[in-house]
Design an enzyme around this catalytic site. Sequence first.
Site, PDB file in Angstrom:
ATOM      1  N   ASP A   1      36.848  56.970 -15.286  1.00  0.00           N
ATOM      2  CA  ASP A   1      36.586  55.562 -15.611  1.00  0.00           C
ATOM      3  C   ASP A   1      35.599  55.482 -16.780  1.00  0.00           C
ATOM      4  OD1 ASP A   1      36.210  52.859 -15.690  1.00  0.00           O
ATOM      5  OD2 ASP A   1      35.190  52.697 -13.741  1.00  0.00           O
TER       6      ASP A   1
ATOM      7  N   LYS B   1      31.428  51.804 -20.794  1.00  0.00           N
ATOM      8  CA  LYS B   1      30.189  52.046 -20.046  1.00  0.00           C
ATOM      9  C   LYS B   1      29.122  52.602 -20.986  1.00  0.00           C
ATOM     10  CE  LYS B   1      32.252  53.122 -15.539  1.00  0.00           C
ATOM     11  NZ  LYS B   1      31.633  52.024 -14.768  1.00  0.00           N
TER      12      LYS B   1
ATOM     13  N   ARG C   1      39.886  47.049  -9.116  1.00  0.00           N
ATOM     14  CA  ARG C   1      40.470  45.911  -8.380  1.00  0.00           C
ATOM     15  C   ARG C   1      41.845  45.545  -8.930  1.00  0.00           C
ATOM     16  NH1 ARG C   1      35.145  42.402  -9.700  1.00  0.00           N
ATOM     17  NH2 ARG C   1      34.320  44.515  -9.650  1.00  0.00           N
TER      18      ARG C   1
HETATM   19  N1  BES Z   1      34.071  52.808 -10.825  1.00  0.00           N
HETATM   20  C1  BES Z   1      33.151  51.742 -11.015  1.00  0.00           C
HETATM   21  C2  BES Z   1      32.210  51.578  -9.826  1.00  0.00           C
HETATM   22  C3  BES Z   1      31.265  52.700  -9.537  1.00  0.00           C
HETATM   23  C4  BES Z   1      29.957  52.626  -9.936  1.00  0.00           C
HETATM   24  C5  BES Z   1      31.672  53.787  -8.798  1.00  0.00           C
HETATM   25  C6  BES Z   1      29.076  53.641  -9.628  1.00  0.00           C
HETATM   26  C7  BES Z   1      30.787  54.803  -8.500  1.00  0.00           C
HETATM   27  C8  BES Z   1      29.488  54.729  -8.906  1.00  0.00           C
HETATM   28  C9  BES Z   1      33.874  50.431 -11.253  1.00  0.00           C
HETATM   29  O1  BES Z   1      35.139  50.526 -11.799  1.00  0.00           O
HETATM   30  C10 BES Z   1      33.026  49.657 -12.200  1.00  0.00           C
HETATM   31  O2  BES Z   1      32.906  50.083 -13.308  1.00  0.00           O
HETATM   32  N2  BES Z   1      32.452  48.579 -11.753  1.00  0.00           N
HETATM   33  C11 BES Z   1      31.641  47.761 -12.560  1.00  0.00           C
HETATM   34  C12 BES Z   1      32.116  46.354 -12.313  1.00  0.00           C
HETATM   35  C13 BES Z   1      31.564  45.354 -13.231  1.00  0.00           C
HETATM   36  C14 BES Z   1      32.172  45.462 -14.586  1.00  0.00           C
HETATM   37  C15 BES Z   1      31.856  44.002 -12.659  1.00  0.00           C
HETATM   38  C16 BES Z   1      30.191  47.913 -12.118  1.00  0.00           C
HETATM   39  O3  BES Z   1      29.963  48.143 -10.937  1.00  0.00           O
HETATM   40  O4  BES Z   1      29.305  47.849 -12.966  1.00  0.00           O
HETATM   41 ZN    ZN Z   2      36.119  52.346 -11.525  1.00  0.00          ZN
HETATM   42 ZN    ZN Z   3      35.092  50.524 -13.967  1.00  0.00          ZN
END
Ligand code: BES
Ligand code: ZN
Ligand code: ZN
Length: 481
Positions: A250, A257, A331
């Site tokens: 991801d 990120k 999601r």
């Molecule tokens: N894969 C991440 C969530 C995650 C965060 C998993 C830390 C394991 C450890 C997910 O796809 C993500 O990036 N979520 C974002 C959502 C946001 C953009 C609303 C997040 O949690 O920052």
């Molecule tokens: Zn993710």
């Molecule tokens: Zn993500």
Amino acid sequence: MKFELTNKKLNQIRADLEVILIPNKKLKHKWIKDLAAIRTQDYKASPDEILYLPHRKRLYVGIESLNINEFRIGAALAIRAIKSKKIKSLKVGLYGDDPVGSGVALVEGFILGAYEFDQYRKEKSKNNISRIILATETHKGTSVDLVELKHKVQQSQVIAQATNYVRDLVNQGPSDLTPPILAKEAKRLAKENNLKCQVYGKRWLAKQGMGAFLAVNRASSFPPQLIHLHYQPSKPKSRIVLVGKGITYDTGGLSLKPRGALVNMKIDMGGAAAILGIIQAVSQLKLPIELHTILGVTENAIGQHAYKPDDVLTAMNSKTIEVKDTDAEGRLVLADCLVYAQTLKPDYLIDIATLTGASVVGLGEYTMGLMGHNQDLKRAFLGASVTSGEEVAELPFNRYLKSKLKSEVADLSNLGPNKLGDAIVAALFLSEFIDKRNKDKWVHLDIAGPAFVEKPWGYNPYGASGAGVRLVVQWMEQLLK
Ligand code: BES
Ligand code: ZN
Ligand code: ZN
């Protein structure tokens, strides 16, 4: 490591080392025979404190209480302390009010605690322990049925090994575990365990109308893979469908990120890996459950074909989604997978996903989030949490959080105006893809926190933990009772 069970007394068993757990710092017990050494070494038997007395052939481990989970931890710490030493066999007795349960926990603790991921290291980890002898002699002096113990111990070996299998998958580097390689692994697993396995690619997904899943895949050089495994026993008592988030890496996509947050994002297939471990365990345990696992597998990559914030996607159930953030990709993939999963008419529908950073912020790195509409079902999971030792906390839905998903241009957006409560908001997003008649059959497990271990704890060494396997198998076993 081979486990042997015996009705012999501990002092009649020949082994290189005896492992003795000390609950509540209580040093007065007939199994504790080294009080002089304990005193000179100022050993207090505090939780996790170890005293190794090689010349006496004994190892003491302090545990906090007689709670089942403490036996897992004690066994894990013991094996970690001695597995590279020149010791080949261990003996240990049983503890607490449920001695058979303690035997199960000890076996799990030994197997989970001995795990080390060394695939990429020249110097391989050592485990010289080949035999572990469990005596039916108990700490309390009660008696134990050897046949029942044998049966339960065999089961716990299957579950712990399935957990280690999941750890191995998640610990692979993201360029070594790509979507096609995960699909190949699923086929291998299916062949070995007599499961049906279907792997679907881009064209099939397009035919199903899985516009959300496909969008996430667009910048990747690997095809998306929807992997459907199916275990069919002869007289199933229930039909269960598990859905797993399988983002093999991801990056966040165009909503990239920050550099630090990229590290460890190989774990974003932890949900998909967990359900592979679960179906392995369920088929090896021959549980009377018709089990389907749906893995939604792709990278969330970045590149010229990447889907964009502002894109409007159409999912398999025809709902449209405004993309506010391409990092909220899990999601989107799960939405299409959940719609597909419901065509299998499940009695229960469980999804497991490393879905949100918010769940880690809210619950910490040890606890997974449990969400859903059915209070009884959630209660059953909380019960399984206690027995399995996996930490679970319920996060409550409310209609205000749901209204954060309103979009000006589409049926809903993939992110609220801010990230407040995002663990719940993300689950409410998923809920939009669950039909009314299935709402009460569904629960969502957010394992973003416990899926990966930065600082070893209990029976979890550094790296992937295999989160979800023990909880879900335990829930199934309780369901069948
Ligand atoms: N894969 C991440 C969530 C995650 C965060 C998993 C830390 C394991 C450890 C997910 O796809 C993500 O990036 N979520 C974002 C959502 C946001 C953009 C609303 C997040 O949690 O920052
Ligand atoms: Zn993710
Ligand atoms: Zn993500």
